[in-house]
Design a protein around this motif. Structure first.
Motif, PDB file in Angstrom:
ATOM      1  N   PRO A 399       0.648  -0.910  -0.401  1.00 34.57           N
ATOM      2  CA  PRO A 399      -0.061  -0.235   0.035  1.00 34.57           C
ATOM      3  C   PRO A 399       0.782   1.167  -0.111  1.00 34.57           C
ATOM      4  O   PRO A 399       0.532   2.363  -1.020  1.00 34.57           O
ATOM      5  N   TYR A 474     -11.459  -4.380   0.348  1.00 33.48           N
ATOM      6  CA  TYR A 474      -9.352  -4.318   0.429  1.00 33.48           C
ATOM      7  C   TYR A 474      -9.454  -5.275  -1.392  1.00 33.48           C
ATOM      8  O   TYR A 474      -9.581  -6.118  -1.225  1.00 33.48           O
ATOM      9  N   LYS A 491      -7.272   5.566   9.311  1.00 29.00           N
ATOM     10  CA  LYS A 491      -7.626   4.260   8.334  1.00 29.00           C
ATOM     11  C   LYS A 491      -6.345   4.031   7.541  1.00 29.00           C
ATOM     12  O   LYS A 491      -5.730   2.868   6.926  1.00 29.00           O
ATOM     13  N   ASN A 494      -3.172   4.424   8.156  1.00 32.72           N
ATOM     14  CA  ASN A 494      -2.056   3.524   9.056  1.00 32.72           C
ATOM     15  C   ASN A 494      -1.214   2.328   7.765  1.00 32.72           C
ATOM     16  O   ASN A 494      -0.554   1.744   8.272  1.00 32.72           O
ATOM     17  N   GLU A 495      -2.165   2.110   6.689  1.00 34.56           N
ATOM     18  CA  GLU A 495      -2.038   1.263   6.260  1.00 34.56           C
ATOM     19  C   GLU A 495      -0.947   1.731   4.457  1.00 34.56           C
ATOM     20  O   GLU A 495      -0.010   1.135   4.315  1.00 34.56           O
ATOM     21  N   ARG A 500       5.361   2.082   8.443  1.00 30.74           N
ATOM     22  CA  ARG A 500       5.524   0.345   7.675  1.00 30.74           C
ATOM     23  C   ARG A 500       6.056  -0.723   7.203  1.00 30.74           C
ATOM     24  O   ARG A 500       6.956  -1.689   8.246  1.00 30.74           O
TER      25      ARG A 500
END
Length: 506
Positions: A399, A474, A491, A494-495, A500
């Motif tokens: 992502p 998704y 949301k 975060n992805e 990450r």
């Protein structure tokens, strides 16, 4: 190799070739990579990045840059010019030694790199089970090239009856050296112009700025200088889509260390860089180290990180211990000292004094990395059961790397749904690269986003008007979840955040 494995290999190779053709076709059809100046039939081995390709490539470059300069407090960046004083390339060895051995087949008129021709032949022998002979041929070729014995290389090709893949004949020209640098003229009048070169690598722009960066940044050994930039090589054989091009982009970092400590840092950067490739989603089983037996003139150790492309394991990054070759040569030719005064190091109680630093290099091909990520992301799967079974294609991109982070869809184009969806789009567009789309059935819209790798599709329906919730779909699982509009930003963030990936790097 067992008999069973051997009997399956042609089919596997054929499947891989077909997969690669599909990936190339997909890259063009969905706006990732186009042949350059295609309306004029293009230009061999030159490509343009489309609207989604440039986003993916920029995301990769941005991640690499931040990984180098933001996560390491002793690495800084520069952006050196493409044009440099031609003496730069004299000192680096490119003027005298940046050559590839080339050979032409007189029947097909096709030009080949002689070493590649021999290596491909040796690989065929190995596949047939004659690995010992294959290794002997490659060893002999390397010895001949090391001695610059081009006649010997020609004789080796003739003795082994190596044929042109196109004509099927062995009607070869002599082997001769081919300089890979592009040259041009600089000056307002032809008679007064000077020959300069389009840089064949970005590293020299770092080396000639070593003292500028060290002094102005008050940098202490060990430290690194990173750079992303274009380089140009007049490749004899440019092939395999964007894997080998004449105009390409490099992401390089030169790490300056004390003499005698280079191997410690070489080993450390090997592991660091392998871990980085894994952190962006390239699986461990598709990555391997390939140690160089034949070293470049500037190196005392070298290894490639290779990725399993559909056409085999090939280099995406090189880690080299370049010794003090570059700085010492620039010092000798320019008559400018390229030395570092190390006041922290003592030897037998005495100051160590000045020395020319050694260098450990990490060099990633941005285009090759792009291709590796694209090849791994390209996914074909069967979904549904019975009469509802169908083939699905999507790009399984991390992502954080995906060109588009989310797509906003109104379920229908009426009853205030487009206005509600547009309001959500406007509230998120300053934080993420997102798109709004309302044409066609929503199933077709989902499919279009899958094909470019968008991780999240957000559907606005009648319930959204009542309670300010939307449905997130998704990409990888096609599962859907109802969430509050107010929670969308956190949301998605975060992805898609680079955090990450950074967390995986420690």
């Amino acid at each position: 190799m067992t008999t069973q494995e051997n009997s399956q290999k042609p089919k596997e190779a054929n499947n891989s070739e077909n997969t690669f053709k599909k990936i190339i076709s997909h890259a063009k059809e969905y706006g990732f990579v186009f042949p350059s100046s295609e309306i004029y039939d293009g230009l061999q081995a030159v490509y343009d990045y489309g609207q989604y390709g440039v986003e993916l490539k920029n995301n990769l470059k941005n991640l690499w840059w931040k990984s180098m300069t933001q996560l390491n407090d002793n690495v800084v960046g520069v952006d050196a010019a493409i044009f440099m004083n031609p003496l730069t390339w004299k000192a680096s060895g490119h003027v005298d030694g940046f050559n590839d051995p080339m050979i032409d087949n007189k029947d097909s008129k096709k030009r080949y790199r002689a070493d590649t021709l021999i290596e491909d032949y040796a690989a065929q022998l190995a596949e047939k089970g004659d690995s010992e002979k294959a290794a002997a041929i490659v060893k002999k070729m390397n010895q001949l090239l090391e001695a610059n014995d081009l006649k010997g290389v020609y004789n080796l090709i003739v003795e082994e009856k190596i044929k042109c893949p196109l004509s099927g004949t062995s009607n070869w020209t002599d082997v001769r050296q081919f300089n890979l640098m592009f040259s041009t003229q600089v000056g307002s009048v032809a008679e007064d112009s000077n020959t300069i070169y389009l840089r064949p690598e970005t590293a020299q722009g770092i080396f000639v700025n070593f003292l500028n960066v060290q002094k102005t940044g008050r940098m202490k050994i060990p430290f690194g200088i990173a750079q992303i930039g274009k380089a140009f090589r007049n490749e004899i054989v440019a092939k395999q889509f964007i894997f080998r091009m004449r105009e390409f982009e490099q992401m390089e970092m030169q790490f300056f260390v004390r003499p005698g400590e280079e191997m410690k840092w070489y080993e450390q950067w090997k592991e660091t860089r392998l871990k980085w490739h894994q952190s962006i989603g390239l699986p461990a089983e598709k990555l391997q180290f390939h140690k160089h037996e034949k070293l470049a003139h500037y190196a005392n150790a070298a290894v490639d990180i290779e990725f399993a492309f559909p056409f085999g394991f090939k280099e995406i990054e090189g880690i080299h211990s370049r010794t003090d070759f570059d700085l010492s040569n620039h010092q000798e030719l320019s008559k400018k000292k390229m030395q570092y005064f190390d006041n922290e190091l003592n030897e037998n109680g005495k100051p160590y004094g000045n020395y020319v630093p050694y260098v450990v290099e990490t060099s990633v091909g941005a285009d090759r990395l792009f291709l590796a990520v694209l090849c791994h992301a390209y996914t074909e799967e069967t979904v549904g059961e019975g009469e509802n079974q169908k083939e699905r294609i999507y790009l399984k991109l991390h992502p954080a790397l995906a060109p588009v982070k989310a797509a906003i869809f109104p379920l229908v184009r009426k009853d205030g749904l487009p206005e509600k969806a547009q309001a959500i789009f406007n509230s998120l567009k300053y934080d993420f690269n997102i798109i709004y789309e309302e044409r066609d059935a929503i199933g077709k819209r989902y499919t279009r986003q899958d094909l470019i790798g968008t991780p999240f599709c957000i559907a606005v329906d009648y319930e959204s008007l009542e309670n300010d919730t939307v449905t997130i779909r998704y990409r990888d699982t096609m599962t859907q979840e109802r969430v509050k509009i107010a929670d969308l930003r956190s949301k998605i963030e975060n992805e898609v955040s680079l955090k990450r990936i950074f967390e995986k790097l420690g």
